[in-house]
Design a protein around this motif. Structure first.
Motif, PDB file in Angstrom:
ATOM      1  N   ALA A  23     -15.564   1.263   4.265  1.00  0.00           N
ATOM      2  CA  ALA A  23     -15.016   0.133   3.308  1.00  0.00           C
ATOM      3  C   ALA A  23     -14.059   0.624   2.271  1.00  0.00           C
ATOM      4  O   ALA A  23     -13.161   0.216   1.968  1.00  0.00           O
ATOM      5  N   ASN A  24     -14.536   2.032   1.764  1.00  0.00           N
ATOM      6  CA  ASN A  24     -13.732   2.811   0.923  1.00  0.00           C
ATOM      7  C   ASN A  24     -12.684   3.403   1.380  1.00  0.00           C
ATOM      8  O   ASN A  24     -11.423   3.213   0.902  1.00  0.00           O
ATOM      9  N   LYS A  25     -12.545   3.540   2.535  1.00  0.00           N
ATOM     10  CA  LYS A  25     -11.279   4.187   3.465  1.00  0.00           C
ATOM     11  C   LYS A  25     -10.492   3.005   3.646  1.00  0.00           C
ATOM     12  O   LYS A  25      -9.113   3.258   3.479  1.00  0.00           O
ATOM     13  N   LYS A  26     -10.764   1.978   3.986  1.00  0.00           N
ATOM     14  CA  LYS A  26     -10.078   0.941   4.346  1.00  0.00           C
ATOM     15  C   LYS A  26      -9.338   0.311   2.987  1.00  0.00           C
ATOM     16  O   LYS A  26      -8.203   0.045   2.941  1.00  0.00           O
ATOM     17  N   LYS A  27     -10.280   0.313   1.868  1.00  0.00           N
ATOM     18  CA  LYS A  27      -9.617   0.117   0.898  1.00  0.00           C
ATOM     19  C   LYS A  27      -8.358   0.686   0.248  1.00  0.00           C
ATOM     20  O   LYS A  27      -7.615   0.427  -0.073  1.00  0.00           O
ATOM     21  N   HIS A  28      -8.447   2.254   0.376  1.00  0.00           N
ATOM     22  CA  HIS A  28      -7.552   3.251   0.132  1.00  0.00           C
ATOM     23  C   HIS A  28      -6.508   2.897   1.040  1.00  0.00           C
ATOM     24  O   HIS A  28      -5.205   2.986   0.602  1.00  0.00           O
ATOM     25  N   GLU A  29      -6.599   2.696   2.305  1.00  0.00           N
ATOM     26  CA  GLU A  29      -5.516   2.402   3.171  1.00  0.00           C
ATOM     27  C   GLU A  29      -4.724   1.067   2.761  1.00  0.00           C
ATOM     28  O   GLU A  29      -3.351   1.175   2.587  1.00  0.00           O
ATOM     29  N   VAL A  30      -5.366   0.214   2.161  1.00  0.00           N
ATOM     30  CA  VAL A  30      -4.697  -1.014   1.732  1.00  0.00           C
ATOM     31  C   VAL A  30      -3.884  -0.781   0.668  1.00  0.00           C
ATOM     32  O   VAL A  30      -2.928  -1.289   0.248  1.00  0.00           O
ATOM     33  N   LEU A  31      -4.632  -0.098  -0.554  1.00  0.00           N
ATOM     34  CA  LEU A  31      -3.906   0.351  -1.757  1.00  0.00           C
ATOM     35  C   LEU A  31      -2.607   1.112  -1.357  1.00  0.00           C
ATOM     36  O   LEU A  31      -1.592   0.939  -2.160  1.00  0.00           O
ATOM     37  N   GLU A  32      -2.670   2.087  -0.557  1.00  0.00           N
ATOM     38  CA  GLU A  32      -1.442   2.755  -0.265  1.00  0.00           C
ATOM     39  C   GLU A  32      -0.396   2.021   0.530  1.00  0.00           C
ATOM     40  O   GLU A  32       0.964   2.408   0.287  1.00  0.00           O
ATOM     41  N   GLN A  33      -0.711   1.082   1.343  1.00  0.00           N
ATOM     42  CA  GLN A  33       0.058   0.317   1.921  1.00  0.00           C
ATOM     43  C   GLN A  33       0.988  -0.526   0.679  1.00  0.00           C
ATOM     44  O   GLN A  33       2.075  -0.828   0.984  1.00  0.00           O
ATOM     45  N   LEU A  34       0.228  -1.032  -0.152  1.00  0.00           N
ATOM     46  CA  LEU A  34       0.516  -1.920  -1.211  1.00  0.00           C
ATOM     47  C   LEU A  34       1.702  -1.090  -2.102  1.00  0.00           C
ATOM     48  O   LEU A  34       2.754  -1.650  -2.523  1.00  0.00           O
ATOM     49  N   GLU A  35       1.346   0.142  -2.378  1.00  0.00           N
ATOM     50  CA  GLU A  35       2.164   0.954  -3.016  1.00  0.00           C
ATOM     51  C   GLU A  35       3.443   1.317  -2.398  1.00  0.00           C
ATOM     52  O   GLU A  35       4.500   1.519  -3.072  1.00  0.00           O
ATOM     53  N   GLN A  36       3.359   1.639  -1.060  1.00  0.00           N
ATOM     54  CA  GLN A  36       4.624   1.789  -0.279  1.00  0.00           C
ATOM     55  C   GLN A  36       5.387   0.436  -0.313  1.00  0.00           C
ATOM     56  O   GLN A  36       6.671   0.647  -0.483  1.00  0.00           O
ATOM     57  N   GLU A  37       4.890  -0.526  -0.112  1.00  0.00           N
ATOM     58  CA  GLU A  37       5.787  -1.813  -0.337  1.00  0.00           C
ATOM     59  C   GLU A  37       6.389  -1.955  -1.743  1.00  0.00           C
ATOM     60  O   GLU A  37       7.548  -2.470  -1.819  1.00  0.00           O
TER      61      GLU A  37
END
Length: 225
Positions: A23-37
């Motif tokens: 869950a933590n890994k997925k959360k980081h992936e979502v945050l990274e995607q948001l930062e890139q966008e």
């Protein structure tokens, strides 16, 4: 029975830990995607802002050029009008001014070293008329130390004009091929700010500036002599 209960708790804890890690890994992936966008949005916004500034700069320079043409046209019209008779009062004022300075003729004949010019057509006449001005048609503001700042806006205007023309001339070419042709044309075009005789190094000294102004004047005079 106690040992079995402990084993079950250990497996359950390990399972919970894995779930938490995933869950933590997925959360980081979502945050990274948001930062890139978000970063992409800022980058696009910055590009649009720079393009807008360049277009505004191009419009200001174009407005200044048109204003200069209007002023030159007005001067040409005034020069072509018959001169009014000089009154006695005006003659007296001229005599007083001449007596005070002792150099009235030099002042009125500031362009006596300008060669005789001949031009046909309104645009050429205006350009030739500008060469008879006190600065011989070339001032320091006409010398460009940073032509590269105007390249992008000039190219956009050139592409907008030439793209449909070249597409009509070459109907079988793809859009990218047509754009490549436009770009190669622009490299040699007189509309490219980098090809202007008025360009000078950004760190040129006063002597180099005066030499460049002289070079520009001579270049313009050749057109009408």
């Amino acid at each position: 029975m106690a040992k079995k209960q402990a084993g079950e708790n250990s497996k359950k804890a390990a399972g919970n830990a894995r779930k938490a890690e995933q869950a933590n890994k997925k959360k980081h992936e979502v945050l990274e995607q948001l930062e890139q966008e978000e970063s992409s949005k800022w980058e696009q916004g910055s590009k649009k802002s720079n393009k807008k500034q360049e277009e505004e700069q191009f419009k200001r320079e174009e407005a200044a050029r048109k204003k200069q043409e209007r002023e030159a046209l007005l001067a040409a019209e005034e020069a072509s009008m018959p001169s009014k008779p000089v009154s006695q009062k005006q003659r007296g004022a001229a005599k007083v001014a001449a007596k005070r300075s002792g150099k009235i003729d030099d002042f009125l004949d500031f362009n006596k070293d300008t060669p005789e010019l001949s031009a046909t057509g309104l645009d050429n006449a205006l350009e030739a008329l500008a060469l008879t001005g006190k600065d011989s048609g070339v001032s320091s503001k006409d010398i460009d130390r940073h032509p590269e700042r105007r390249v992008k806006a000039a190219y956009n205007a050139y592409e907008e004009k030439r793209l449909p023309e070249i597409r009509k001339e070459n109907p079988g070419l793809r859009l990218q091929q047509i754009k490549n042709l436009v770009f190669r044309e622009f490299q040699k075009s007189s509309e490219n700010p980098m090809n202007q005789i008025t360009n000078i190094s950004y760190n040129a000294n006063q002597e180099e500036l005066e030499q460049k102004k002289k070079q520009v004047r001579e270049h313009k005079e050749k057109k009408f002599t």
